[in-house]
Design a protein around this motif. Structure first.
Motif, short mmCIF file in Angstrom:
data_model
loop_
_atom_site.label_atom_id
_atom_site.label_comp_id
_atom_site.label_asym_id
_atom_site.label_seq_id
_atom_site.Cartn_x
_atom_site.Cartn_y
_atom_site.Cartn_z
N LEU A 113 0.86 -1.18 0.00
CA LEU A 113 0.00 0.00 0.00
C LEU A 113 0.90 1.23 0.00
CD1 LEU A 113 -2.76 -0.99 2.59
CD2 LEU A 113 -2.98 -0.89 0.10
N PRO A 114 0.66 2.20 -0.90
CA PRO A 114 1.50 3.39 -0.92
C PRO A 114 1.55 4.04 0.46
CG PRO A 114 0.09 3.33 -2.85
CD PRO A 114 -0.37 2.22 -1.95
N ASP A 157 -4.50 -4.50 6.44
CA ASP A 157 -4.89 -3.17 5.97
C ASP A 157 -5.34 -3.23 4.51
OD1 ASP A 157 -5.36 -0.46 5.86
OD2 ASP A 157 -3.25 0.13 5.94
N PHE A 158 -4.58 -3.96 3.69
CA PHE A 158 -4.94 -4.12 2.28
C PHE A 158 -6.30 -4.80 2.14
CE2 PHE A 158 -4.85 -7.22 -1.29
CZ PHE A 158 -4.95 -6.33 -2.34
N VAL A 162 -9.74 -3.39 0.41
CA VAL A 162 -10.43 -4.10 -0.67
C VAL A 162 -11.90 -4.30 -0.34
CG1 VAL A 162 -10.60 -6.29 -1.92
CG2 VAL A 162 -8.36 -5.25 -1.53
N LEU A 163 -12.20 -4.70 0.89
CA LEU A 163 -13.57 -5.02 1.28
C LEU A 163 -14.41 -3.76 1.50
CD1 LEU A 163 -12.71 -7.88 3.75
CD2 LEU A 163 -13.99 -8.16 1.64
N LYS A 164 -13.83 -2.72 2.08
CA LYS A 164 -14.61 -1.56 2.50
C LYS A 164 -14.72 -0.47 1.44
CE LYS A 164 -13.36 -1.96 7.41
NZ LYS A 164 -12.67 -1.25 8.54
N ASN A 165 -13.65 -0.26 0.69
CA ASN A 165 -13.55 0.94 -0.13
C ASN A 165 -14.12 0.77 -1.53
OD1 ASN A 165 -12.26 1.97 2.07
ND2 ASN A 165 -10.24 2.11 1.13
N GLU A 166 -14.56 1.89 -2.08
CA GLU A 166 -14.97 1.90 -3.48
C GLU A 166 -13.75 1.87 -4.40
OE1 GLU A 166 -17.66 4.66 -6.54
OE2 GLU A 166 -17.36 5.26 -4.46
#
Length: 330
Positions: A113-114, A157-158, A162-166
């Motif tokens: 993740l950046p 965190d990744f 993936v699950l939560k974000n648009e």
């Protein structure tokens, strides 16, 4: 005396004849005697120019081509999940302009993740690929690679993103060897790609509630059909997903989607419900199951695959806000 004088005159005239040789003539005689020195010097200059192109210009051109290239991740599949590893497949497309014919030697991509400014990159998984011929459009497809989780907090965190974000960002880097004929040198490859996430599993729809006169062996006393949308390019094997269900503040029981794998697009599933038996004895509740556009609150409880609770799936789903599913959408 005259003979002697003529002899002396001849000797005196010899000196000026030598001095009268031009500078160009003297240089020609010098080069004629030392031609091999100038040949070697010329070859050394040519060699220095060629080596400068090979070890200076060509790597710089290649690095600039890598910097200007773009990367698009077309699909990612995470299957056979466990708390230590999973199976990874990825399809991606790179676009670049290579002025020379070249190829990458086998390399390993690191994914992360950046990080925020001032923080270090923390890779959470790797993906090894074989030789890649460099073209204007380059397809990179890797299938069914068993992948270790390198850093669990970073991967948690990744998974949560993936699950939560648009949408989410994924960093990819490697240090591949470029081969231009017999010439080999390293370049730095680092890209950030934008991905679509599952957006909190919003938009679930439920259909055809059927109360069973005789419950199943596992206690299921109502089954429904469902559609779980997946707007992302991820294929995600979840296993048995258990959720608590309620209408407003009224708990109804809990539901299980068995052997769930979320594919991109709409996923049609069968849902096995364990409704509080006392509610099934209330005629008004049974009648409400046929009402249109009823909001059902879903709160994720657990995810189990091959008998193992998958923490990097279970924790973010459980901590996410409840999902509102629509029963009998009209």
């Amino acid at each position: 005396m005259s003979d002697k004088g003529d002899k002396i005159e001849t000797i005196e005239n010899a000196g000026p004849a030598e001095l009268q040789a031009t500078r160009g003539q003297r240089f020609k005689r010098h080069c004629g005697r030392r031609w091999w020195i100038y040949l070697i010097a010329t070859l050394l200059v040519i060699l220095a120019v060629v080596l400068g192109i090979i070890f200076g210009a060509i790597p710089k051109i290649a690095q600039n081509s890598v910097n200007d290239s773009t990367l698009q991740v077309d699909a990612i599949a995470i299957t056979n999940p466990s708390n230590e590893r999973f199976t990874l497949s990825m399809n991606s497309t790179a676009h670049s302009h290579s002025p020379v014919s070249a190829h990458f030697s086998p390399q390993t991509f690191e994914m992360y993740l950046p990080p925020a400014d001032g923080q270090q990159i923390v890779p959470f998984m790797t993906l090894s690929v074989g030789r890649l011929d460099i073209k204007d459009t380059l397809t990179i497809n890797v299938s069914d690679v068993v992948t270790e989780i390198l850093d669990k907090p970073a991967y948690d965190d990744f998974s949560s993103q993936v699950l939560k974000n648009e949408k989410l960002s994924l960093g990819i880097r490697s240090n591949p060897e470029v081969n231009v004929g017999a010439i080999k040198f390293k370049v730095d490859y680092q890209k950030t790609v934008e991905l679509m996430g599952l957006n909190g599993l919003k938009g679930i729809k439920l259909f055809n509630p059927e109360v069973l006169e005789t419950p199943m062996e596992d206690g299921t006393n109502m089954v429904t059909d469902g559609i779980i949308p997946n707007p992302s390019s991820f294929t995600l094997q979840v296993g048995d997903l258990t959720v608590d269900i309620s209408v407003g503040p009224q708990p109804l029981g809990w539901s299980v989607v068995k052997d769930l794998t979320l594919y991109p697009g709409d996923n049609h599933v069968k849902i096995y419900n364990h409704i509080n038996p006392r509610l099934l004895d209330v005629p008004i509740f049974v009648a409400s199951l046929q009402a249109p556009n009823t909001n059902i609150t879903l709160t994720a409880n657990s995810t189990v695959f091959n008998g193992e609770h998958i923490s990097w799936l279970e924790k973010p789903l459980h901590e996410a806000p409840p999902v509102i599913a629509i029963l009998n959408p009209q």
